[in-house]
Design an enzyme around this catalytic site. Structure first.
Site, PDB file in Angstrom:
ATOM      1  N   ASP A  10      14.392  30.075  18.547  1.00 11.47           N
ATOM      2  CA  ASP A  10      14.583  28.643  18.830  1.00 11.47           C
ATOM      3  C   ASP A  10      13.447  27.766  18.305  1.00 11.47           C
ATOM      4  OD1 ASP A  10      16.916  29.402  20.169  1.00 11.47           O
ATOM      5  OD2 ASP A  10      15.829  29.667  22.047  1.00 11.47           O
ATOM      6  N   LYS A  28      14.922  26.842  13.345  1.00 14.97           N
ATOM      7  CA  LYS A  28      15.243  27.443  12.034  1.00 14.97           C
ATOM      8  C   LYS A  28      16.456  26.759  11.401  1.00 14.97           C
ATOM      9  CE  LYS A  28      15.654  31.391  14.160  1.00 14.97           C
ATOM     10  NZ  LYS A  28      15.121  31.057  15.507  1.00 14.97           N
ATOM     11  N   THR A  56      21.260  37.880  26.019  1.00 15.18           N
ATOM     12  CA  THR A  56      22.269  36.820  25.966  1.00 15.18           C
ATOM     13  C   THR A  56      23.630  37.349  26.419  1.00 15.18           C
ATOM     14  OG1 THR A  56      22.777  37.358  23.676  1.00 15.18           O
ATOM     15  CG2 THR A  56      21.097  35.675  24.047  1.00 15.18           C
ATOM     16  N   ALA A  80      17.527  23.786  11.605  1.00 14.39           N
ATOM     17  CA  ALA A  80      17.225  22.473  11.035  1.00 14.39           C
ATOM     18  C   ALA A  80      16.642  22.624   9.625  1.00 14.39           C
ATOM     19  CB  ALA A  80      16.254  21.725  11.942  1.00 14.39           C
ATOM     20  N   GLN A 139      16.666  34.694  15.670  1.00 15.87           N
ATOM     21  CA  GLN A 139      15.643  35.133  16.631  1.00 15.87           C
ATOM     22  C   GLN A 139      14.226  34.862  16.095  1.00 15.87           C
ATOM     23  OE1 GLN A 139      18.486  37.667  16.190  1.00 15.87           O
ATOM     24  NE2 GLN A 139      19.379  36.230  17.602  1.00 15.87           N
ATOM     25  N   GLY A 186      21.593  30.857  18.259  1.00 14.97           N
ATOM     26  CA  GLY A 186      22.166  29.523  18.409  1.00 14.97           C
ATOM     27  C   GLY A 186      21.330  28.604  17.553  1.00 14.97           C
ATOM     28  N   HIS A 187      21.856  28.225  16.397  1.00 14.26           N
ATOM     29  CA  HIS A 187      21.086  27.411  15.455  1.00 14.26           C
ATOM     30  C   HIS A 187      21.669  26.007  15.412  1.00 14.26           C
ATOM     31  CE1 HIS A 187      19.676  31.264  13.184  1.00 14.26           C
ATOM     32  NE2 HIS A 187      19.327  31.236  14.448  1.00 14.26           N
ATOM     33  N   ARG A 244      20.276  28.592  29.572  1.00 13.05           N
ATOM     34  CA  ARG A 244      19.161  28.868  30.480  1.00 13.05           C
ATOM     35  C   ARG A 244      17.960  27.970  30.155  1.00 13.05           C
ATOM     36  NH1 ARG A 244      18.291  35.175  29.520  1.00 13.05           N
ATOM     37  NH2 ARG A 244      19.079  34.599  27.471  1.00 13.05           N
ATOM     38  N   THR A 285      23.099  30.314  26.104  1.00  8.03           N
ATOM     39  CA  THR A 285      23.358  30.588  27.518  1.00  8.03           C
ATOM     40  C   THR A 285      23.060  29.402  28.428  1.00  8.03           C
ATOM     41  OG1 THR A 285      21.114  31.451  27.698  1.00  8.03           O
ATOM     42  CG2 THR A 285      22.856  33.048  27.270  1.00  8.03           C
TER      43      THR A 285
HETATM   44  P1  GDP Z   1      16.887  27.800  16.098  1.00 11.27           P
HETATM   45  O1  GDP Z   1      17.556  28.824  16.935  1.00 11.27           O
HETATM   46  O2  GDP Z   1      15.557  28.253  15.599  1.00 11.27           O
HETATM   47  O3  GDP Z   1      17.735  27.260  14.998  1.00 11.27           O
HETATM   48  O4  GDP Z   1      16.574  26.572  17.083  1.00 11.27           O
HETATM   49  P2  GDP Z   1      17.574  25.947  18.193  1.00 11.27           P
HETATM   50  O5  GDP Z   1      18.599  25.163  17.497  1.00 11.27           O
HETATM   51  O6  GDP Z   1      18.008  26.986  19.153  1.00 11.27           O
HETATM   52  O7  GDP Z   1      16.585  25.040  19.017  1.00 11.27           O
HETATM   53  C1  GDP Z   1      15.868  24.015  18.425  1.00 11.27           C
HETATM   54  C2  GDP Z   1      16.224  22.697  19.116  1.00 11.27           C
HETATM   55  O8  GDP Z   1      15.266  21.708  18.778  1.00 11.27           O
HETATM   56  C3  GDP Z   1      17.539  22.121  18.657  1.00 11.27           C
HETATM   57  O9  GDP Z   1      18.107  21.380  19.703  1.00 11.27           O
HETATM   58  C4  GDP Z   1      17.148  21.229  17.499  1.00 11.27           C
HETATM   59  O10 GDP Z   1      18.072  20.184  17.257  1.00 11.27           O
HETATM   60  C5  GDP Z   1      15.844  20.679  17.990  1.00 11.27           C
HETATM   61  N1  GDP Z   1      14.836  20.389  16.957  1.00 11.27           N
HETATM   62  C6  GDP Z   1      14.610  21.008  15.785  1.00 11.27           C
HETATM   63  N2  GDP Z   1      13.519  20.490  15.173  1.00 11.27           N
HETATM   64  C7  GDP Z   1      13.041  19.531  16.004  1.00 11.27           C
HETATM   65  C8  GDP Z   1      11.913  18.647  15.954  1.00 11.27           C
HETATM   66  O11 GDP Z   1      11.109  18.630  15.033  1.00 11.27           O
HETATM   67  N3  GDP Z   1      11.753  17.793  17.022  1.00 11.27           N
HETATM   68  C9  GDP Z   1      12.617  17.781  18.077  1.00 11.27           C
HETATM   69  N4  GDP Z   1      12.377  16.913  19.071  1.00 11.27           N
HETATM   70  N5  GDP Z   1      13.681  18.619  18.159  1.00 11.27           N
HETATM   71  C10 GDP Z   1      13.873  19.471  17.141  1.00 11.27           C
HETATM   72  P1  IMO Z   2      17.857  32.089  17.766  1.00  6.57           P
HETATM   73  O1  IMO Z   2      18.356  32.648  16.480  1.00  6.57           O
HETATM   74  C1  IMO Z   2      15.783  32.866  21.541  1.00  6.57           C
HETATM   75  C2  IMO Z   2      16.422  36.786  23.370  1.00  6.57           C
HETATM   76  C3  IMO Z   2      17.199  36.888  24.672  1.00  6.57           C
HETATM   77  C4  IMO Z   2      16.524  38.098  25.287  1.00  6.57           C
HETATM   78  C5  IMO Z   2      16.271  38.996  24.094  1.00  6.57           C
HETATM   79  C6  IMO Z   2      17.337  40.058  23.889  1.00  6.57           C
HETATM   80  O2  IMO Z   2      18.674  30.985  18.306  1.00  6.57           O
HETATM   81  O3  IMO Z   2      16.402  31.778  17.676  1.00  6.57           O
HETATM   82  P2  IMO Z   2      19.814  39.975  23.000  1.00  6.57           P
HETATM   83  O4  IMO Z   2      21.010  39.253  23.522  1.00  6.57           O
HETATM   84  O5  IMO Z   2      19.454  39.637  21.603  1.00  6.57           O
HETATM   85  O6  IMO Z   2      19.904  41.464  23.223  1.00  6.57           O
HETATM   86  O7  IMO Z   2      18.620  39.478  23.945  1.00  6.57           O
HETATM   87  O8  IMO Z   2      16.231  38.135  22.961  1.00  6.57           O
HETATM   88  N1  IMO Z   2      17.123  36.095  22.262  1.00  6.57           N
HETATM   89  C7  IMO Z   2      16.791  34.890  21.810  1.00  6.57           C
HETATM   90  N2  IMO Z   2      15.869  34.006  22.241  1.00  6.57           N
HETATM   91  N3  IMO Z   2      16.508  32.590  20.437  1.00  6.57           N
HETATM   92  C8  IMO Z   2      17.420  33.472  19.985  1.00  6.57           C
HETATM   93  O9  IMO Z   2      18.083  33.294  18.815  1.00  6.57           O
HETATM   94  C9  IMO Z   2      17.620  34.670  20.687  1.00  6.57           C
HETATM   95  N4  IMO Z   2      18.435  35.735  20.525  1.00  6.57           N
HETATM   96  C10 IMO Z   2      18.111  36.604  21.479  1.00  6.57           C
HETATM   97  O10 IMO Z   2      17.041  35.735  25.452  1.00  6.57           O
HETATM   98  O11 IMO Z   2      15.271  37.731  25.820  1.00  6.57           O
HETATM   99 MG    MG Z   3      18.377  29.033  18.833  1.00  6.00          MG
END
Ligand code: GDP
Ligand code: IMO
Ligand code: MG
Length: 443
Positions: A12, A15, A127, A17, A227, A39-40, A313, A311
């Protein structure tokens, strides 16, 4: 030319973005590991897309590939593709025939095992998507691969072997009742039908060959890691990890290109300006020691929208952890980094990073190899001047020099410590809310 995007911390990091931002110069976007645990988020013109399996390049109409290192739940994939179609996109997604399939019994077993661990400190907080059990079966040579779905006889043979074992596990070991997820006939029927759709839509490919041909034709390829480094099965905080290799080596084994191909390209670490963690496991810089820290964590969580994409969470929050980032930069060989969420730290009355750890009276700059020792580490903190809330949209437009001085000091510290340039700075979730320094596809 290839660009590999790797999460530097605990997932999270934003990535999606960056894949979206630089994906404009890619022809193909390839996921190399993980599954619908990811979840991207991509935000285009205020429209938010949360992608679990479809590679983030879909928002820009790029060909998306799920490499052999992925584990694919076809139910989720098709429902995601259908949802995107309803929103006006037309994702072109190819699946590696060597990728493994998440079956209903994997998901059930993931949840059963977490439940069984619930009263111990072994809980991972997965997850619940069946990721671990599917990779277990891959390593145990009893998995179902995408290619098997195309051949009903092979599919039946494999299911007839494996399903009774899962049934016995659920019933005899866990004392529960097996259900539909262990009904061989129903599974053969549903997954043969899925195979038919894959064939009809020409979605199954030999990933390595497909990428080789496209690269020969001059295509730019982006490898989209899911991840993050600290939840990598080898380099993360085992056992509080996912079951694949999000680190850059995974881009080679997970797609069928050589490591030299990945290594000749750019490997960009995505860094969140603080830390978030959505599962269990240590986190030395976590903000939770007293009321003030908890308030700070709540504030950052709300402002940064730190709730799990998959999820829902609430994510745990902490200061940036430099030993963790030094580890990540080495494991993946970062050629550059992107730092996201700089805006979230604006206006705080304190900005701190964990510069090093103290372990048994000694200061260390790197992470210990065992999770238990890591859990014993106390962060050696370094305070930075704070920066004010500013008009981040204007900053993104004006460029790096418009970033407040204190925030520039923070970024330069990061770049110096990791000895890599910064390619981009995220100052908001939208595609436009990014300060560009370099485009890795231009290097
Ligand atoms: P990923 O799994 O690495 O693709 O990241 P996620 O999408 O799960 O979580 C990143 C969250 O932060 C998302 O809601 C994005 O829209 C948001 N986001 C990404 N870059 C930025 C940033 O520079 N500033 C802010 N405020 N939010 C961001
Ligand atoms: P993105 O790609 C954050 C975490 C879960 C748990 C551990 C194992 O959005 O960054 P799993 O279901 O993979 O067996 O869970 O890894 N986890 C993540 N945490 N971002 C993710 O993906 C994750 N994918 C799995 O919360 O701790
Ligand atoms: Mg994510």
């Amino acid at each position: 030319m290839t660009v590999t995007i790797v999460g530097s911390q605990l997932g999270d990091e934003g990535k999606g973005a960056l894949v979206d931002l630089w994906g404009g110069d890619a022809d193909i976007v390839v996921r190399y590991q993980g599954g619908d645990n990811a979840g991207h988020t991509v935000v285009e013109d205020g429209e938010e897309y949360k992608l679990s399996l479809v590679p983030s390049g879909a928002v820009r109409d790029k060909v998306g590939v799920l490499g052999n290192g992925c584990v694919i739940n076809p139910r989720t994939l098709f429902s995601e593709i259908d949802d995107l179609r309803e929103r006006g996109l037309d994702p072109d997604v190819r699946l590696a025939k060597r990728a493994h399939v998440i079956m209903p019994y994997h998901r059930r077993l993931d949840n059963i095992e977490e439940e069984a661990k619930a009263d111990s400190d072994l809980t991972v907080g997965t997850t619940g998507r069946g990721i671990g059990p599917t990779y277990e079966d891959k390593a145990g040579r009893r998995g179902i691969r995408v290619g098997d779905l195309l051949d009903p006889d092979v599919l039946r043979q494999r299911l007839e072997y494996v399903v009774p074992k899962k049934k016995a596990l659920i019933e005899d070991v866990y004392g529960l009742e097996a259900g539909e997820e262990c009904d061989v006939e129903a599974l053969v029927e549903e997954y043969t039908e899925i195979g038919r759709r894959l064939r009809e839509d020409d979605m199954a490919v030999n990933c390595g060959d497909f990428l080789a041909e496209r690269r020969e034709a001059g295509d730019n390829v982006m490898f989209e890691g899911a991840q993050g480094t600290l939840i990598d099965i080898d380099h993360g905080s085992y056992p509080y990890v996912t079951s694949s290799n999000p680190t850059a080596g995974g881009a080679a084994t997970g797609t069928g290109v050589g490591p030299t191909v990945v290594g000749q390209g750019e490997v960009v670490g995505i860094v969140k300006a603080y830390l978030s963690r959505v599962g269990e496991g240590p986190m030395p810089t976590e903000l939770k020691d007293d009321d003030r820290e908890e308030e700070l964590a709540d504030f950052i969580r709300e402002k940064g929208g730190e709730f799990g994409t998959v999820t829902g969470r609430p994510r745990r929050i902490g200061w940036l952890d430099m030993p963790m980032l030094r580890h990540a930069a080495r494991v993946s060989g970062f050629t550059g980094i992107a730092v996201n969420h700089l805006d979230v730290l604006a206006g705080l009355d304190e900005v701190t990073v964990g510069h090093a750890y103290e372990l048994e009276g000694e200061e260390r700059l790197t992470m210990p190899a065992t999770t238990e020792r890591w859990g014993e580490c106390e962060p050696v903190l370094k305070e930075f001047d704070t920066w004010p809330e500013v008009d981040w949209a204007a900053v993104a437009e004006e460029g790096y020099d418009a970033i407040p001085d204190a925030a520039q000091d923070y970024l330069e510290y990061l770049s110096d410590e990791l000895d890599v340039p910064i390619y981009a700075v995220g100052v908001g979730p939208g595609r436009e809310q990014t300060v560009h320094l370099e485009n890795p596809f231009d290097n």
